[in-house]
Design an enzyme around this catalytic site. Structure first.
Site, mmCIF file in Angstrom:
data_model
loop_
_atom_site.group_PDB
_atom_site.id
_atom_site.type_symbol
_atom_site.label_atom_id
_atom_site.label_comp_id
_atom_site.label_asym_id
_atom_site.label_seq_id
_atom_site.Cartn_x
_atom_site.Cartn_y
_atom_site.Cartn_z
ATOM 1 N N SER A 1 0.809 -1.217 0.000
ATOM 2 C CA SER A 1 0.000 0.000 0.000
ATOM 3 C C SER A 1 0.844 1.270 0.000
ATOM 4 O O SER A 1 0.388 2.303 -0.508
ATOM 5 C CB SER A 1 -0.965 0.001 1.193
ATOM 6 O OG SER A 1 -0.285 -0.266 2.395
ATOM 7 N N HIS B 1 1.431 4.666 4.307
ATOM 8 C CA HIS B 1 0.587 5.327 3.313
ATOM 9 C C HIS B 1 1.046 6.762 3.064
ATOM 10 O O HIS B 1 1.204 7.187 1.915
ATOM 11 C CB HIS B 1 -0.864 5.323 3.782
ATOM 12 C CG HIS B 1 -1.504 3.976 3.708
ATOM 13 N ND1 HIS B 1 -2.866 3.773 3.892
ATOM 14 C CD2 HIS B 1 -0.989 2.750 3.467
ATOM 15 C CE1 HIS B 1 -3.150 2.489 3.757
ATOM 16 N NE2 HIS B 1 -2.018 1.849 3.518
#
Length: 234
Positions: free
Chosen positions: A139, A185
């Site tokens: 991610s 992230h």
């Protein structure tokens, strides 16, 4: 498609070795400090290799962390996933964002974007996450692609509102759903935006590739310096 294939192969290998409780995840997933691992997934933090192998249970083994020299974890963690849902969502996002960026940037530059975004996410994890937390997943790199998409859309005068809405939705999920690495992230997003800025704002001309390479080297150098500085304080 190659990146998706690599992620799937590594996921299957990790699954065959015991999943998140297996040795492959313990060695390739990112954690700052080494830990004494048990086959059932439990671990003892803050234990040296000598103590783990000498006084721990017979089934225990020592998994080194980044601070122990396992620098490969800064990259390898991005090819591990905890579940089918985890890898499914990440690969779906990669399939949605990747082809457009690959066409816009070219394969080599796209690969550089992906890898540097992953490293940027891992670097912020190193700085801001708990030293014993195990971090894994693509991610960080995916958020880098999202950051790059926003920068490129702005550069070409595209409609960025829809992208900003997507960014906002993913940010909401990141900070409200438990067990999601906001550090990975955010770091990946910022890294991807920086790489895209270097690539698309480099002046056109015969030396553009040289300028882009120098800019990317600069981003990597900053990340490397941040990693070294953090490890000096562990």
């Amino acid at each position: 498609m190659v990146l998706i294939g690599v992620n799937v192969v590594v996921f299957l290998m990790a699954l065959a070795s015991g999943g998140t409780a297996g040795k492959l995840v313990a060695y390739l997933g990112q954690h700052t400090l080494g830990r004494c691992e048990l086959p059932d997934g439990r671990y003892f933090p803050g234990v040296t290799q000598a103590v783990c192998e000498g006084a721990g249970p017979s089934s225990a083994y020592f998994a080194p962390g980044v601070a122990d020299g396992a620098l490969w974890q800064l990259l390898s963690n991005g090819f591990l996933h905890a579940s089918i849902l985890h890898i499914g969502l990440n690969m779906l996002a990669l399939y949605a964002l990747g082809p457009q960026l690959e066409v816009a940037l070219g394969r080599t530059r796209f690969l550089a974007l992906y890898v540097v975004s992953l490293l940027a996410g891992s670097t912020l994890v190193l700085w801001a996450a708990d030293e014993n937390t195990l971090t894994l997943g693509a991610s960080g790199a995916i958020f880098g692609l999202l950051g790059a998409t926003l920068v490129i859309a702005y550069k070409v005068g595209g409609n960025v509102q829809q992208i900003l809405l997507w960014v906002g939705l993913n940010a909401l999920i990141t900070f409200t759903v438990p067990y999601i690495s906001w550090q990975g992230h955010l770091g990946g997003f910022l890294g991807g935006a920086a790489v895209a800025a270097v690539l698309v704002y480099s002046p056109r001309g015969p030396r553009r590739s040289v300028v882009q390479a120098a800019g990317l080297a600069g981003v990597v150098a900053v990340l490397a310096a941040a990693v070294v500085l953090r490890l000096l304080t562990v």
